[in-house]
Write an enzyme that holds these catalytic residues in place. Structure first.
Site, PDB file in Angstrom:
ATOM      1  N   HIS A  46       0.827  -1.191   0.000  1.00 53.52           N
ATOM      2  CA  HIS A  46       0.000   0.000   0.000  1.00 53.52           C
ATOM      3  C   HIS A  46       0.868   1.251   0.000  1.00 53.52           C
ATOM      4  O   HIS A  46       2.084   1.200   0.198  1.00 53.52           O
ATOM      5  CB  HIS A  46      -0.928  -0.014   1.209  1.00 53.52           C
ATOM      6  N   SER A  48     -22.026   6.899 -37.574  1.00 45.89           N
ATOM      7  CA  SER A  48     -21.624   7.741 -36.442  1.00 45.89           C
ATOM      8  C   SER A  48     -20.119   7.962 -36.359  1.00 45.89           C
ATOM      9  O   SER A  48     -19.651   8.664 -35.459  1.00 45.89           O
ATOM     10  CB  SER A  48     -22.103   7.119 -35.129  1.00 45.89           C
ATOM     11  N   ASP A  52     -21.812  -1.704 -34.936  1.00 46.44           N
ATOM     12  CA  ASP A  52     -20.460  -1.165 -35.124  1.00 46.44           C
ATOM     13  C   ASP A  52     -19.350  -2.200 -35.006  1.00 46.44           C
ATOM     14  O   ASP A  52     -18.215  -1.923 -35.399  1.00 46.44           O
ATOM     15  CB  ASP A  52     -20.197  -0.048 -34.104  1.00 46.44           C
ATOM     16  N   LEU A  96     -29.929   1.362 -24.411  1.00 47.82           N
ATOM     17  CA  LEU A  96     -29.340   0.927 -23.145  1.00 47.82           C
ATOM     18  C   LEU A  96     -29.020   2.119 -22.257  1.00 47.82           C
ATOM     19  O   LEU A  96     -29.293   2.095 -21.053  1.00 47.82           O
ATOM     20  CB  LEU A  96     -28.082   0.095 -23.395  1.00 47.82           C
ATOM     21  N   GLU A 122       1.250   3.686   2.106  1.00 46.52           N
ATOM     22  CA  GLU A 122       1.975   3.981   3.333  1.00 46.52           C
ATOM     23  C   GLU A 122       3.259   3.162   3.441  1.00 46.52           C
ATOM     24  O   GLU A 122       4.298   3.665   3.886  1.00 46.52           O
ATOM     25  CB  GLU A 122       1.092   3.705   4.562  1.00 46.52           C
ATOM     26  N   ALA A 165     -25.961   9.844 -34.026  1.00 46.15           N
ATOM     27  CA  ALA A 165     -25.749   9.085 -35.270  1.00 46.15           C
ATOM     28  C   ALA A 165     -26.783   9.548 -36.291  1.00 46.15           C
ATOM     29  O   ALA A 165     -27.856  10.034 -35.941  1.00 46.15           O
ATOM     30  CB  ALA A 165     -25.895   7.585 -35.021  1.00 46.15           C
ATOM     31  N   GLU A 183     -20.627   2.661 -22.599  1.00 49.13           N
ATOM     32  CA  GLU A 183     -20.465   3.222 -23.945  1.00 49.13           C
ATOM     33  C   GLU A 183     -21.430   2.462 -24.852  1.00 49.13           C
ATOM     34  O   GLU A 183     -21.111   1.406 -25.383  1.00 49.13           O
ATOM     35  CB  GLU A 183     -19.014   3.068 -24.409  1.00 49.13           C
ATOM     36  N   GLY A 199     -25.626   2.657 -27.040  1.00 46.72           N
ATOM     37  CA  GLY A 199     -26.573   3.453 -27.798  1.00 46.72           C
ATOM     38  C   GLY A 199     -27.666   4.036 -26.920  1.00 46.72           C
ATOM     39  O   GLY A 199     -27.679   3.894 -25.699  1.00 46.72           O
TER      40      GLY A 199
END
Length: 362
Positions: A50, A168, A200, A297, A52, A162, A292, A294
């Site tokens: 970590h 797009s 796509d 969703l 620290e 698009a 990421e 359309g």
């Protein structure tokens, strides 16, 4: 003012782990003695020391009587590594400045309490909002039990993503696309829908020039298991998870033989139960999801209250009223139904503009 400067440095160090610490939080630490930095470090990768510990190793004997500035409360439990609170005590640190308490129920103040029991002076809350910005997913997963969802979209000035034909590529310029790659890289998972896959055929990988970054888990939401086995998102070394709403053992076997995990999370009307999926992903230690996808969703996630932040790249072009909208959000019939946003940042990215906004909870 001096404390703020050292904590700011600790935050800078924590940010170096932006792409690598999943599922752990990004944490930085600075050790100061007599006005001089004698040690500093950051958490670099899950399973590694970590922040620290890295700072203490650099400080050595100079840690005795020094002040440690840490962006997150030192842990007090044995995980993959020993407790950092114990290490600070053993090193003889006399004061600890903490940006924020750890939301992990296994810590949640116990690290601070352990330091105070050892007669170490502890200050909590310095630059807390900046520390929270580094770990929104870890904080939300620990406190609420679901990942932080960051939705990335590209649109024209008139809010279109698009053309009516589906064309797009590319609405925005190269700088905006590179910036979007950094959002992918900081995430625990990249999520899209089968509609985007069919239209796509994206790879959904991370491509950052000059940096070697592993692609996060790729998640495809595919209610009826219609993703082609040849889809680019199923190829390569990065793991892919398909989430469906049906139980089709024969089709699932084809994916699983190709090394693709399939899980079924059925909802109403042959859709995926998005809220249930978020809980499942949180159990898998997914902190931040990069959405990421359309309009369908993205709109469904927005409607369910599961999008926390929007990153919208806006191009200086008009695509017309026949082009596709940003979100498919039926049911917003009057102004009172509008989704409220808190715009937290607007800045130019190359020839485009990036708008960061948080969805205002009701």
């Amino acid at each position: 003012m001096i404390d703020r400067a050292y904590m700011a440095r600790a935050l800078q160090l924590a940010e170096r782990g932006l792409f690598t610490t999943h599922p752990n939080p990004r944490v930085g630490c600075v050790i100061v003695k007599e006005g001089q930095i004698v040690g500093e470090g950051w958490h670099q990768k899950a399973g590694a020391p970590h922040a620290e510990i890295n700072a203490l190793n650099l400080a050595g004997d100079k840690a005795q009587g020094a002040t440690a500035y840490v962006t997150l409360e030192p842990c007090s439990h044995h995980g993959k590594t020993p407790p950092c609170a114990d290490a600070l005590i053993k090193a003889g640190i006399s004061r600890v400045v903490v940006a924020m308490e750890d939301p992990n129920p296994q810590v949640a103040g116990s690290g601070i309490a352990k330091l105070q029991e050892a007669n170490i002076e502890v200050t909590v809350g310095l630059l807390e909002s900046e520390a929270r910005e580094l770990n929104p997913g870890f904080i939300l997963r620990m406190s609420v039990g679901r990942p932080f969802v960051r939705c990335k979209m590209a649109m024209s000035l008139d809010g279109r993503t698009a053309m009516a034909s589906g064309e797009s590529q590319w609405i925005t310029g190269g700088d905006a696309r590179d910036d979007g790659q950094r959002l992918r890289a900081r995430s625990s998972a990249i999520m899209t829908g089968v509609g985007t896959v069919l239209a796509d055929d994206p790879q959904m990988t991370v491509r950052l020039e000059g940096e070697t970054v592993e692609t996060p888990l790729r998640i495809v939401l595919d209610p009826h298991l219609s993703t082609p086995i040849s889809a680019k998102i199923l190829q390569g070394d990065a793991a892919t998870l398909i989430v469906t709403a049906v139980d089709e053992p024969g089709i699932q076997q084809q994916f699983e033989e190709a090394g693709i995990e399939v899980i079924s999370v059925p909802g109403r009307n042959e859709t995926i139960d998005l809220a249930a999926l978020m809980l499942i992903l949180a159990e898998r230690e997914i902190n931040e999801i990069h959405l990421e996808a359309g309009a369908t969703l993205s709109g469904a996630m927005l409607h369910e209250g599961l999008i926390d932040e929007l990153n919208i790249y806006m191009a200086s072009k008009l695509m017309g009223s026949n082009a596709r909208a940003l979100f498919n959000t039926p049911g917003l019939d009057i102004l009172a139904d509008a989704v409220e946003l808190d715009i937290i940042d607007i800045r130019p990215v190359g020839v485009d503009w990036r708008i960061r906004a948080r969805v205002v909870s009701e």
